[in-house]
Design an enzyme around this catalytic site. Sequence first.
Site, short mmCIF file in Angstrom:
data_model
loop_
_atom_site.label_atom_id
_atom_site.label_comp_id
_atom_site.label_asym_id
_atom_site.label_seq_id
_atom_site.Cartn_x
_atom_site.Cartn_y
_atom_site.Cartn_z
N LEU A 65 0.82 -1.21 0.00
CA LEU A 65 0.00 0.00 0.00
C LEU A 65 0.86 1.26 0.00
CD1 LEU A 65 -2.97 -0.53 2.48
CD2 LEU A 65 -2.91 -0.80 0.01
N LYS A 122 -0.02 -6.20 12.89
CA LYS A 122 -0.98 -6.38 13.99
C LYS A 122 -0.41 -6.93 15.30
CE LYS A 122 -2.26 -11.06 12.80
NZ LYS A 122 -3.27 -12.09 12.80
N SER A 177 -10.04 -2.20 16.00
CA SER A 177 -9.83 -3.24 17.00
C SER A 177 -10.37 -2.79 18.35
CB SER A 177 -8.32 -3.48 17.12
OG SER A 177 -8.04 -4.29 18.24
N TYR A 229 0.63 -0.25 18.28
CA TYR A 229 -0.32 -0.89 17.35
C TYR A 229 -1.72 -0.31 17.55
CZ TYR A 229 -3.87 -4.17 15.83
OH TYR A 229 -5.01 -4.70 15.28
N LYS A 254 -4.51 2.23 15.16
CA LYS A 254 -5.94 2.02 14.88
C LYS A 254 -6.74 3.25 15.32
CE LYS A 254 -5.64 -2.11 13.17
NZ LYS A 254 -5.80 -2.31 11.73
N ASN A 314 -11.89 -10.71 19.85
CA ASN A 314 -10.79 -11.68 19.64
C ASN A 314 -11.17 -12.72 18.58
OD1 ASN A 314 -10.29 -10.38 22.29
ND2 ASN A 314 -8.53 -11.74 22.33
N ASN A 327 -0.94 -14.98 20.19
CA ASN A 327 -2.35 -15.01 20.61
C ASN A 327 -2.70 -16.40 21.15
OD1 ASN A 327 -2.81 -12.86 17.98
ND2 ASN A 327 -3.52 -12.32 20.00
N ARG A 346 1.00 -11.18 31.82
CA ARG A 346 1.73 -10.58 30.70
C ARG A 346 1.60 -9.06 30.82
NH1 ARG A 346 -0.20 -12.36 24.72
NH2 ARG A 346 -2.10 -11.32 25.44
P1 NAD Z 1 -3.04 -10.71 8.88
O1 NAD Z 1 -1.66 -10.30 9.20
O2 NAD Z 1 -3.34 -12.15 8.69
O3 NAD Z 1 -3.57 -9.93 7.59
C1 NAD Z 1 -3.12 -8.63 7.27
C2 NAD Z 1 -2.64 -8.65 5.83
O4 NAD Z 1 -2.19 -7.35 5.46
C3 NAD Z 1 -1.48 -9.61 5.62
O5 NAD Z 1 -1.80 -10.50 4.56
C4 NAD Z 1 -0.30 -8.70 5.25
O6 NAD Z 1 0.58 -9.32 4.34
C5 NAD Z 1 -1.02 -7.50 4.68
N1 NAD Z 1 -0.28 -6.23 4.76
C6 NAD Z 1 0.29 -5.67 5.85
N2 NAD Z 1 0.84 -4.48 5.53
C7 NAD Z 1 0.61 -4.29 4.19
C8 NAD Z 1 0.93 -3.26 3.28
N3 NAD Z 1 1.64 -2.19 3.64
N4 NAD Z 1 0.54 -3.40 2.00
C9 NAD Z 1 -0.16 -4.49 1.60
N5 NAD Z 1 -0.49 -5.50 2.41
C10 NAD Z 1 -0.12 -5.39 3.71
O7 NAD Z 1 -3.98 -10.11 10.02
P2 NAD Z 1 -5.52 -10.38 10.33
O8 NAD Z 1 -5.59 -11.07 11.62
O9 NAD Z 1 -6.18 -10.93 9.15
O10 NAD Z 1 -5.98 -8.88 10.57
C11 NAD Z 1 -6.56 -8.10 9.56
C12 NAD Z 1 -6.78 -6.71 10.09
O11 NAD Z 1 -7.63 -6.78 11.24
C13 NAD Z 1 -5.52 -5.99 10.54
O12 NAD Z 1 -5.62 -4.63 10.19
C14 NAD Z 1 -5.52 -6.16 12.04
O13 NAD Z 1 -4.85 -5.11 12.69
C15 NAD Z 1 -7.01 -6.12 12.35
N6 NAD Z 1 -7.36 -6.82 13.58
C16 NAD Z 1 -6.98 -8.11 13.77
C17 NAD Z 1 -7.30 -8.76 14.96
C18 NAD Z 1 -6.84 -10.17 15.22
O14 NAD Z 1 -6.81 -10.57 16.39
N7 NAD Z 1 -6.49 -10.95 14.22
C19 NAD Z 1 -8.05 -8.10 15.93
C20 NAD Z 1 -8.46 -6.79 15.70
C21 NAD Z 1 -8.11 -6.15 14.51
C1 WQD Z 2 -6.12 -13.67 25.16
C2 WQD Z 2 -6.01 -14.14 26.61
C3 WQD Z 2 -3.93 -13.56 27.65
C4 WQD Z 2 -1.45 -16.13 25.10
C5 WQD Z 2 -4.71 -9.27 21.27
C6 WQD Z 2 -4.38 -7.86 20.91
C7 WQD Z 2 -5.61 -7.16 20.40
C8 WQD Z 2 -6.28 -7.93 19.27
C9 WQD Z 2 -6.49 -9.37 19.62
C10 WQD Z 2 -5.55 -7.02 17.18
C11 WQD Z 2 -5.38 -13.10 27.54
C12 WQD Z 2 -4.07 -15.06 27.54
C13 WQD Z 2 -2.52 -15.47 25.68
C14 WQD Z 2 -0.74 -17.11 25.86
C15 WQD Z 2 -2.23 -16.71 27.71
N1 WQD Z 2 -5.51 -7.92 18.08
N2 WQD Z 2 -2.90 -15.75 26.96
N3 WQD Z 2 -1.17 -17.35 27.14
O1 WQD Z 2 -4.34 -9.90 24.33
O2 WQD Z 2 -6.86 -10.14 24.25
O3 WQD Z 2 -5.67 -9.27 22.30
O4 WQD Z 2 -5.26 -9.93 20.11
O5 WQD Z 2 -6.18 -5.99 17.17
O6 WQD Z 2 -5.20 -5.92 19.98
O7 WQD Z 2 -3.89 -7.20 22.05
O8 WQD Z 2 -5.45 -11.65 22.87
O9 WQD Z 2 -5.02 -14.00 22.33
O10 WQD Z 2 -3.09 -12.55 23.08
O11 WQD Z 2 -4.84 -13.21 24.73
O12 WQD Z 2 -2.57 -16.97 28.87
O13 WQD Z 2 0.23 -17.71 25.40
O14 WQD Z 2 -5.15 -15.28 26.65
O15 WQD Z 2 -3.29 -13.21 28.84
O16 WQD Z 2 -6.00 -13.21 28.77
P1 WQD Z 2 -5.55 -10.20 23.57
P2 WQD Z 2 -4.54 -12.89 23.18
#
Ligand code: NAD
Ligand code: WQD
Length: 345
Positions: free
Chosen positions: A59, A84, A124, A148, A152, A178, A198, A291
Amino acid sequence: MKILITGGAGYIGSHTCVELLNAGYEIIVVDNLLNSKAESLNRVRQITGKDFKFHQIDLLERAALDTVFFENSIDAVIHFAGLKAVGESVSLPLWYYHNNITGTLRLCEVMKKYGVKKLVFSSSATVYGVPNTVPISEDFSLGATNPYGRTKQMIEEILRDLNVSDHEWSVALLRYFNPIGAHKSGQIGEDPNNIPSNLLPYIAQVAVGKVNELKVFGNDYPTKDGTGVRDYIHVVDLAIGHLKALEKVLGFKGVDAYNLGTGKGYSVLEMIHTFETVSGRKIPYQIVERRPGDIGICFANPLKAKQELGWVAIRGVEEMCKDSWRWQANNPNGYENTKIFTNVK
Ligand code: NAD
Ligand code: WQD
């Protein structure tokens, strides 16, 4: 209707591609494959029986993105692309701010140039920081506690400013709780690059024997069993939430934030036990220190998404764990060197 999906090769993006294709949308995926593999998109094609264009583009490369918009008549964008990992963002804040924020700015500049003003953005629940109370509603104050999360929060502000400058913009800010689970086919799922940070991917890797034991981060929180409580949401429910949000931005103007969660909280120990039940595998674990930066309890009030998007998460934690396990068992190395060694149905 042609929808551009940034980050579509990733975990949530690939599941959303499936739902969009099944709903009859035409999609174009852009992804730099920094945290994903093109194989995920091949699997999306297999699952849906439909083809679509994929451009391996960063991007941050404005010219390449411009070409995609020039060559295609795009109606709306779903923007997943971003870095992320919370811990990594603390070590490498400049990279995170640049990739996530500049990437979004580039995208919006090009969208503006081509008159595309409909956007669904992956925010998020992390933007809420440490909530004073639960369940968390969209009008709670924001206070992300790491780089991070701040990317957002800042992007949400940028998108609100864009709408103030031009009311034609229509944006849905989706605050995911989550996301876990995988597609029922077992063909697509979460494929973390290294040892996952995670909970669910970590549990799944212990179950499959790639990691010896799980560390449970603290058992002295004020929760039912002392371990952290989260609102786990099935990635397919989440993907369907994007479909609903897309319908919303296509039909309305303005900016709105929506929690995408189930409204229910489960503890770490409950998730371990559920995973053990559905997989038939023992998950050895050890209680360790909290953590740093973790909060005790976090779950959504998902009412706004129900009322305004007509969306409700319907899949429970058993189904989430079962689907995670099917994906992990069938693809122990993720999309790389996939070798089907078990017959988990
Ligand atoms: P992911 O890493 O699997 O997917 C993100 C994708 O974006 C990847 O394929 C990566 O290669 C691509 N990417 C990153 N930077 C880029 C760039 N500059 N140009 C083009 N492509 C790029 O993550 P996900 O879990 O699928 O998350 C998707 C979105 O949702 C992210 O924005 C993440 O922050 C947000 N989100 C994820 C979670 C979660 O727990 N998985 C929770 C809340 C929000
Ligand atoms: C869940 C629970 C840990 C790992 C994160 C990001 C958040 C969002 C989602 C993107 C907690 C516990 C975890 C382990 C454990 N992502 N845990 N042992 O922290 O709620 O959220 O992912 O936007 O921004 O912060 O998710 O899956 O890491 O943890 O005990 O090895 O599991 O302490 O209670 P979290 P998580």
